[in-house]
Design an enzyme around this catalytic site. Structure first.
Site, PDB file in Angstrom:
ATOM      1  N   HIS A 166       0.843  -1.209   0.000  1.00  0.00           N
ATOM      2  CA  HIS A 166       0.000   0.000   0.000  1.00  0.00           C
ATOM      3  C   HIS A 166       0.871   1.248   0.000  1.00  0.00           C
ATOM      4  CE1 HIS A 166      -3.691  -2.067   2.106  1.00  0.00           C
ATOM      5  NE2 HIS A 166      -3.452  -2.540   0.895  1.00  0.00           N
ATOM      6  N   GLU A 178      -3.266  -9.394  -1.111  1.00  0.00           N
ATOM      7  CA  GLU A 178      -3.067  -8.113  -0.405  1.00  0.00           C
ATOM      8  C   GLU A 178      -2.479  -8.389   0.984  1.00  0.00           C
ATOM      9  OE1 GLU A 178      -5.636  -4.205   1.127  1.00  0.00           O
ATOM     10  OE2 GLU A 178      -6.657  -6.133   0.867  1.00  0.00           O
ATOM     11  N   HIS A 200     -13.021   2.112  -3.720  1.00  0.00           N
ATOM     12  CA  HIS A 200     -13.741   1.880  -2.462  1.00  0.00           C
ATOM     13  C   HIS A 200     -15.206   2.263  -2.571  1.00  0.00           C
ATOM     14  CE1 HIS A 200     -13.576   1.349   2.010  1.00  0.00           C
ATOM     15  NE2 HIS A 200     -12.543   0.623   1.697  1.00  0.00           N
ATOM     16  N   ASP A 226      -7.057  -5.278   9.121  1.00  0.00           N
ATOM     17  CA  ASP A 226      -8.123  -5.866   9.936  1.00  0.00           C
ATOM     18  C   ASP A 226      -8.445  -7.291   9.489  1.00  0.00           C
ATOM     19  OD1 ASP A 226     -10.998  -4.057   8.577  1.00  0.00           O
ATOM     20  OD2 ASP A 226      -9.090  -4.565   7.693  1.00  0.00           O
ATOM     21  N   HIS A 229      -8.909 -10.278   0.167  1.00  0.00           N
ATOM     22  CA  HIS A 229      -8.786  -9.083   1.004  1.00  0.00           C
ATOM     23  C   HIS A 229      -7.788  -9.387   2.122  1.00  0.00           C
ATOM     24  CE1 HIS A 229     -10.805  -6.000   3.804  1.00  0.00           C
ATOM     25  NE2 HIS A 229     -10.320  -5.322   2.782  1.00  0.00           N
ATOM     26  N   ASP A 278      -7.860   1.537  -5.297  1.00  0.00           N
ATOM     27  CA  ASP A 278      -9.139   1.163  -4.683  1.00  0.00           C
ATOM     28  C   ASP A 278     -10.082   2.357  -4.671  1.00  0.00           C
ATOM     29  OD1 ASP A 278      -9.899  -0.647  -1.542  1.00  0.00           O
ATOM     30  OD2 ASP A 278     -11.187   0.120  -3.168  1.00  0.00           O
ATOM     31  N   TYR A 282      -9.211   6.718   1.453  1.00  0.00           N
ATOM     32  CA  TYR A 282     -10.057   6.348   0.310  1.00  0.00           C
ATOM     33  C   TYR A 282     -10.881   7.560  -0.117  1.00  0.00           C
ATOM     34  CZ  TYR A 282      -8.791   1.602   1.536  1.00  0.00           C
ATOM     35  OH  TYR A 282      -8.079   0.460   1.803  1.00  0.00           O
TER      36      TYR A 282
HETATM   37  C1  GCO Z   1      -8.768  -2.863   1.265  1.00  0.00           C
HETATM   38  C2  GCO Z   1      -9.973  -2.448   1.998  1.00  0.00           C
HETATM   39  C3  GCO Z   1      -9.775  -2.112   3.423  1.00  0.00           C
HETATM   40  C4  GCO Z   1     -11.100  -1.853   4.102  1.00  0.00           C
HETATM   41  C5  GCO Z   1     -11.023  -2.193   5.562  1.00  0.00           C
HETATM   42  C6  GCO Z   1     -12.382  -2.027   6.251  1.00  0.00           C
HETATM   43  O1  GCO Z   1      -8.861  -2.930   0.046  1.00  0.00           O
HETATM   44  O2  GCO Z   1      -7.778  -3.193   1.884  1.00  0.00           O
HETATM   45  O3  GCO Z   1     -10.723  -1.609   1.243  1.00  0.00           O
HETATM   46  O4  GCO Z   1      -8.919  -1.122   3.634  1.00  0.00           O
HETATM   47  O5  GCO Z   1     -11.486  -0.540   3.928  1.00  0.00           O
HETATM   48  O6  GCO Z   1     -10.622  -3.493   5.690  1.00  0.00           O
HETATM   49  O7  GCO Z   1     -12.263  -2.245   7.593  1.00  0.00           O
HETATM   50 MG    MG Z   2     -10.709  -2.431  -0.742  1.00  0.00          MG
END
Ligand code: GCO
Ligand code: MG
Length: 478
Positions: free
Chosen positions: A200, A414, A287, A391, A387, A285, A231
């Site tokens: 990132h 990712e 988003h 988190d 993903h 992203d 985002y």
């Molecule tokens: C990504 C995601 C995350 C989410 C996050 C939500 O592509 O990594 O968009 O950044 O926004 O996981 O809690």
């Molecule tokens: Mg995302």
């Protein structure tokens, strides 16, 4: 009559087996040389031996209901306790399910991380899942998955699916430990030597993002996601939004300047391509924050910069725009971190609306459904890009990587390359990063463990909301 039995029978006769070894004698020709009585004796002996052979075969044992040898004398391993371990060593709320079994020292771990509503997931696990699972056979993962999935009648929501994922991943972890092999081996073995990952790169200015991209390239990354600010460009807007002056909303509500964002992204790609060259794979992203028509126009401008993929161009609520979007531009799309269930992406996959599936594996229920999605994608040339941000717990990152190693239609992964010291004090056996790739720990199961005492040092929080507004105060899908 098996090859081995035939050899025994003939060795009992006048013929020397050594001939067979060097294969000089063709089977049918020699037969007419022996008398009818010998032939009958031979055949009966053969079928008797064959039958005896069958009696000893796994098939016969299975048909007779006899336990297979590896389970002989070993009572089925059952679930003794299912608990949730919540921890936030790096600030993000993480939830891990620990499945303890009737076999002393044998337990499994699974990721159940829904960071915004972690407490709700913990409650679901402690109030419902433990009672549901205790006493059940750890080996029947599919049955456990299907029965817990429908057990609540109402289903397919992020809270229960995350709980289910924790259980599912933990059962795969246990099966790997029982088989004494890494989970990727149970999933079919390696289709690649390691897992390429993307980094990132972000910053408040385009120059910052260029510099960050270069740093990642120096560390060996071949794929870099570029974002200006948060985002949608949150945090980079020049002017304050009107809703603040009007006293609408609350102080910590985020503001997104759509126009500023839409015009900044092509400039960002242009600058990074110019400074970092044609070879680096660039991702971005969106988003799901913009109007579909604006996304179409912006993506058309991005085509010349050859993005590896543009992520979440639409929100799950706008999937009816997919055909129009797909037919309007050639940039590759990635979609799916907000998907909860298979019904949301089968049609878009079948219609090739996107090129990469991005599900948050714990959001859909774990390794079992993720493998099904990957297999489905194979038939529609949709590759995976699970993903993997902060988190997702290290257990979830390990599960991602095991699947990534085994499936054929892997695209990119990712994250999973930068675990903090605190995270590593809680989780041992985290995947490791080298030259743009992550490597799983080759231990049995998922190869990762948790230190509950350390985990308890970092209690989770409850405030985790996404509130983003336009200048007039309208809420944006974040
Ligand atoms: C990504 C995601 C995350 C989410 C996050 C939500 O592509 O990594 O968009 O950044 O926004 O996981 O809690
Ligand atoms: Mg995302």
């Amino acid at each position: 009559m098996s090859y081995l039995n035939r050899r025994q029978v003939f060795s009992n006769c006048r013929y020397k087996t050594k001939n067979f070894k060097n294969n000089t004698m063709k089977y049918p020709e020699r037969l007419h040389e022996i008398g009818r009585r010998d032939a009958v004796k031979l055949l009966t002996a053969g079928s008797a031996a064959g039958f005896l052979g069958f009696l000893g075969s796994p098939l016969a044992r299975a048909e007779s209901g006899e336990k297979p040898s590896y389970a002989k004398g070993v009572p089925p391993v059952t679930i003794k306790n299912v608990k949730a371990i919540a921890t936030a060593p790096s600030g993000s709320n993480l939830v891990v399910v620990k499945v303890e079994t009737s076999e002393p020292g044998l337990y499994g771990l699974g990721c159940a991380t829904f960071t915004q509503r972690a407490v709700a997931v913990v409650a679901a696990i402690e109030s419902y899942m433990n009672d549901f699972c205790v006493g059940k056979d750890v080996d029947n993962i599919e049955d456990m998955w299907q029965s817990f999935y429908v057990g609540s009648y109402w289903r397919n929501g992020p809270v229960l699916n995350n709980g289910l994922s924790g259980l599912d991943q933990a059962l795969w972890d246990i099966k790997g430990k029982r088989a004494n092999m890494p989970v990727y081996q149970l999933l079919g073995g390696k289709s690649r030597f390691a897992v390429p990952v993307y980094a990132h790169a972000s910053g408040r200015t385009i120059e910052d993002v260029v510099a960050s991209t270069k740093q990642f390239m120096e560390r060996g990354f071949k794929y870099v996601r570029i974002q200006l600010g948060g985002y949608g460009g949150v945090g980079t807007a020049a002017a304050a939004p009107d809703f603040r002056a009007a006293g609408f909303g609350i102080e910590r509500d985020n503001y997104m300047d759509e126009f500023a964002y839409l015009s900044s992204v092509p400039k960002l790609f242009e600058a990074v391509r110019k400074s970092c060259g044609e070879r680096i794979e660039l991702l971005h992203d969106i988003h799901e924050r913009n109007q579909p028509v604006d996304v179409i126009n912006m993506c058309r401008e991005l085509e010349r910069y050859r993005p590896f993929f543009i992520e979440d161009p639409l929100s799950p609520e706008n999937t009816h725009w997919w055909q129009h979007l797909r037919e309007s531009t050639s940039v590759p799309f990635a979609m799916g971190e907000l998907f909860n269930n298979v019904n949301e992406f089968v049609q878009p996959m079948v219609n090739h609306y996107f090129d990469f599936i991005r599900v948050h594996i714990s959001q859909i229920g774990g390794i079992t459904p993720a493998m099904k999605i990957a297999r489905l994608g194979e038939w529609f040339n949709v590759r995976t890009a699970w993903h993997g941000p902060g988190d997702v717990s290290p257990v979830g990152h390990a599960a991602n990587a095991h699947i990534d190693l085994a499936i054929w239609n892997f695209g990119i992964q990712e994250g999973g390359y930068n675990f903090s010291e605190k995270e590593q004090s809680v989780f041992s056996g985290c995947p490791t990063f080298r030259d743009g790739y992550i490597h799983v720990n080759e231990g049995p199961g998922l190869g990762i463990d948790i230190n509950e005492k350390e985990a308890a040092k970092y209690p989770i929080g409850t405030r985790s909301n996404w509130t983003v507004r336009k200048s007039d105060g309208t809420i944006i899908r974040p």
